[in-house]
Design a protein around this motif. Structure first.
Motif, short mmCIF file in Angstrom:
data_model
loop_
_atom_site.label_atom_id
_atom_site.label_comp_id
_atom_site.label_asym_id
_atom_site.label_seq_id
_atom_site.Cartn_x
_atom_site.Cartn_y
_atom_site.Cartn_z
N MET A 59 0.33 -1.58 0.01
CA MET A 59 -0.11 0.00 0.05
C MET A 59 1.27 1.26 0.02
SD MET A 59 -2.84 -1.18 2.29
CE MET A 59 -2.39 -2.21 3.85
N ALA A 60 0.46 1.79 -1.24
CA ALA A 60 0.92 2.99 -0.79
C ALA A 60 1.17 3.94 0.18
CB ALA A 60 1.26 3.90 -2.01
N GLY A 61 3.06 5.11 0.21
CA GLY A 61 2.12 5.02 1.62
C GLY A 61 2.31 5.48 2.47
N ALA A 62 2.01 3.26 2.94
CA ALA A 62 1.82 3.23 4.40
C ALA A 62 2.65 1.78 4.50
CB ALA A 62 0.51 2.73 4.38
N ALA A 63 2.39 0.98 3.34
CA ALA A 63 3.22 -0.42 3.68
C ALA A 63 5.01 -0.46 3.00
CB ALA A 63 2.64 -1.66 3.15
N ASP A 64 5.63 0.37 4.18
CA ASP A 64 6.66 0.44 3.43
C ASP A 64 7.96 -1.17 3.93
OD1 ASP A 64 7.27 0.61 5.86
OD2 ASP A 64 7.76 2.80 5.47
N ARG A 65 8.74 -0.68 3.65
CA ARG A 65 9.48 -2.33 4.05
C ARG A 65 9.78 -2.52 5.24
NH1 ARG A 65 14.47 -1.78 0.70
NH2 ARG A 65 13.49 -2.64 -0.52
N ALA A 66 9.59 -1.43 6.05
CA ALA A 66 9.68 -1.80 7.78
C ALA A 66 8.77 -2.82 8.00
CB ALA A 66 10.11 -0.43 8.37
N PHE A 67 7.85 -2.36 7.40
CA PHE A 67 6.08 -2.30 7.80
C PHE A 67 5.94 -3.82 7.32
CE2 PHE A 67 1.47 -2.98 7.15
CZ PHE A 67 0.82 -3.61 8.62
N ARG A 68 6.13 -4.16 5.94
CA ARG A 68 6.00 -5.45 5.48
C ARG A 68 7.21 -6.28 5.85
NH1 ARG A 68 7.23 -1.86 0.75
NH2 ARG A 68 9.30 -2.97 0.37
N GLU A 69 8.30 -6.60 6.38
CA GLU A 69 9.06 -6.97 7.25
C GLU A 69 8.51 -7.39 8.92
OE1 GLU A 69 13.72 -5.34 6.29
OE2 GLU A 69 13.04 -5.32 7.88
N LEU A 70 7.46 -6.22 9.67
CA LEU A 70 6.62 -6.19 10.20
C LEU A 70 5.88 -7.57 9.51
CD1 LEU A 70 5.73 -4.00 12.16
CD2 LEU A 70 7.04 -6.14 12.79
N CYS A 71 5.47 -7.42 9.02
CA CYS A 71 3.61 -8.61 8.78
C CYS A 71 4.75 -9.55 7.99
CB CYS A 71 3.01 -7.98 7.35
SG CYS A 71 2.39 -6.48 7.46
N ILE A 72 5.89 -10.17 7.47
CA ILE A 72 6.63 -11.25 7.18
C ILE A 72 6.02 -11.77 8.38
CG2 ILE A 72 7.63 -12.47 6.51
CD1 ILE A 72 6.60 -11.99 4.23
N SER A 73 7.41 -10.94 9.11
CA SER A 73 7.40 -11.89 10.95
C SER A 73 6.17 -12.28 11.29
CB SER A 73 8.61 -10.61 11.80
OG SER A 73 7.37 -10.08 12.45
N PHE A 74 5.43 -11.55 11.35
CA PHE A 74 3.58 -11.99 12.17
C PHE A 74 2.79 -12.84 11.09
CE2 PHE A 74 4.64 -8.94 14.85
CZ PHE A 74 4.06 -8.88 16.04
N GLY A 75 4.03 -14.28 10.42
CA GLY A 75 3.00 -15.52 9.53
C GLY A 75 2.30 -14.21 8.29
N ALA A 76 2.89 -13.22 7.45
CA ALA A 76 2.00 -13.32 6.19
C ALA A 76 2.85 -13.78 5.48
CB ALA A 76 2.38 -11.82 5.53
N ALA A 77 1.64 -14.34 4.63
CA ALA A 77 2.22 -15.63 3.57
C ALA A 77 2.48 -14.54 2.63
CB ALA A 77 1.45 -16.30 1.95
N PHE A 78 3.41 -13.73 1.44
CA PHE A 78 3.85 -12.80 0.94
C PHE A 78 3.61 -11.45 0.81
CE2 PHE A 78 0.03 -13.78 -1.76
CZ PHE A 78 -0.31 -13.29 -2.57
N CYS A 79 4.56 -10.57 0.94
CA CYS A 79 3.61 -8.90 0.71
C CYS A 79 4.39 -8.45 -0.65
CB CYS A 79 4.97 -8.02 1.46
SG CYS A 79 4.33 -8.46 3.53
N VAL A 80 3.37 -6.91 -0.81
CA VAL A 80 3.74 -6.31 -1.96
C VAL A 80 4.39 -5.28 -1.93
CG1 VAL A 80 2.65 -6.26 -3.97
CG2 VAL A 80 1.70 -7.69 -3.36
N SER A 81 5.26 -4.75 -2.83
CA SER A 81 5.71 -3.74 -3.16
C SER A 81 4.82 -2.82 -2.79
CB SER A 81 6.63 -3.15 -3.29
OG SER A 81 5.70 -3.41 -4.92
N GLU A 82 4.96 -1.07 -2.68
CA GLU A 82 4.19 -0.16 -2.95
C GLU A 82 4.41 0.19 -4.01
OE1 GLU A 82 4.69 3.36 -0.20
OE2 GLU A 82 7.00 2.34 -0.48
N LEU A 83 3.20 0.32 -5.24
CA LEU A 83 2.64 0.62 -6.53
C LEU A 83 4.15 1.65 -7.32
CD1 LEU A 83 -0.24 2.10 -7.55
CD2 LEU A 83 1.04 3.14 -6.08
N VAL A 84 4.83 0.77 -7.55
CA VAL A 84 5.51 1.76 -8.44
C VAL A 84 5.72 2.32 -9.86
CG1 VAL A 84 8.71 1.34 -8.85
CG2 VAL A 84 6.97 0.02 -7.08
N SER A 85 5.76 3.62 -10.45
CA SER A 85 5.43 3.82 -12.01
C SER A 85 6.69 3.33 -13.01
CB SER A 85 5.84 5.57 -11.55
OG SER A 85 5.96 5.55 -12.71
#
Ligand code: FMN
Length: 309
Positions: free
Chosen positions: A1-27
């Motif tokens: 999620m652009a402006g919300a799910a940056d790397r620090a947040f995504r790493e946390l999600c993975i550490s809590f068991g998210a199956a995968f993450c996606v980057s913020e949208l990139v132009s």
């Protein structure tokens, strides 16, 4: 999620068991033109795998160039955004505007598929359609499948609906019944019960969480516990929630520097304190946070108040 799910947040999600993450949208255009910020969004950290890089754009040639660049960082998949409703994205023909051009959808998916090594799956994220008069997720999904998409994520709302009313599960079910590739259901998953309901009502293969995880990355652990073991994991205690917030703040500072982190953690802090006693007043404080000492002080005050209450 652009402006919300940056790397620090995504790493946390993975550490809590998210199956995968996606980057913020990139132009894709930004990447192809060598824009520094766009290129930096293509970095991949080992701690956030499995990880997909998401590109947006409407020109197959530019999308190919960007996808080749993205593939150099060896993401676990490359996702094409066909769902973003933001005016600045759709005005340039990207995001959900592509839903109005099915032939272009097929060209973009085929072109990106051919541009990157076969080991990197290419996926597509779509909405139900542009508006209630043009619900065409099934048509778009079939075209994406034929063009080589490995899986498809469906947010069960139209572009015009943005984030309201509640997600339409029927459109996700219709897509699932129409294609042979895996379908990820998306929209309004805020709890393990919502995830179970999404799976049951639509038959989808996986569930994607967006807003529900903001300020609550432990949601992935709760959903896994429920789906895999029917265990109802309670909300973490206040102290633990605040520790997770501090962990995210530290990692954000490591990755982006103290100054940027000080600004960016404000909105995350507000998401974390949602639902806590006195949240409205605390939210105003979050908006004025000026760095790690400030955050520590706020956390100490919240804990002190909660022990008195
Ligand atoms: C602040 C914000 C930023 C978003 N950025 C993206 C994005 O970059 N790429 C994308 O595919 N979806 C993006 N979305 C949409 C979410 O991925 C998701 O499809 C939508 O929020 C519905 O799911 P939810 O009800 O679980 O939030 C964004 C949503 C929000 C609220």
């Amino acid at each position: 999620m652009a402006g919300a799910a940056d790397r620090a947040f995504r790493e946390l999600c993975i550490s809590f068991g998210a199956a995968f993450c996606v980057s913020e949208l990139v132009s894709a255009k930004g990447v192809a033109l060598g824009d520094k910020k766009s290129r930096s969004l293509l970095d991949v950290s080992e701690k956030e795998r499995p990880y997909g890089l998401q590109l947006f754009g409407d020109d197959p040639a530019v999308m190919c160039a960007a996808a080749r660049e993205a593939a150099r960082n060896d993401p676990d998949f490359i996702d094409i955004n066909m769902g973003c409703p933001a005016q600045k994205v759709v005005a340039n023909g990207g995001g959900s505007a592509l839903l109005n051009h099915p032939a272009l959808v097929a060209s973009i998916v085929a072109a990106v598929r051919n541009a990157v090594p076969a080991r990197i799956p290419v996926s597509v994220k779509i909405r139900a359609g542009w508006d209630s008069g043009h619900i065409n997720a099934v048509e778009i999904a079939k075209l994406a499948e034929e063009a080589g998409a490995a899986f498809i994520t469906v947010h069960g709302r139209t572009r015009v609906q943005q984030y309201r009313p509640p997600v339409d599960l029927a459109v996700i079910r219709a897509v699932k019944q129409a294609v042979n590739i895996p379908v990820v259901g998306n929209g309004d998953v805020f709890s393990p019960k919502d995830a179970a309901n999404m799976l049951e009502q639509t038959g989808c293969d996986m569930v994607m969480c967006g807003r529900g995880a903001l300020g609550a990355p432990w949601l992935f652990a709760q959903i896994s516990a429920w789906l895999n073991h029917e265990v109802n994991l309670p909300e973490p205690p206040l102290t633990e929630k605040l520790l997770v917030l501090c962990r995210q703040a530290r990692r954000t500072a490591e990755l982006k520097g103290e100054e940027v982190a000080a600004r960016e953690i404000r909105k995350h802090a507000a998401w974390y304190i949602k639902g806590m006693p006195g949240a409205a007043r605390l939210r105003a404080r979050c908006g004025k946070l000026c760095g790690s000492d400030d955050l520590k002080q706020l956390v100490a005050e919240i804990l002190e108040k909660s022990s008195v209450a």
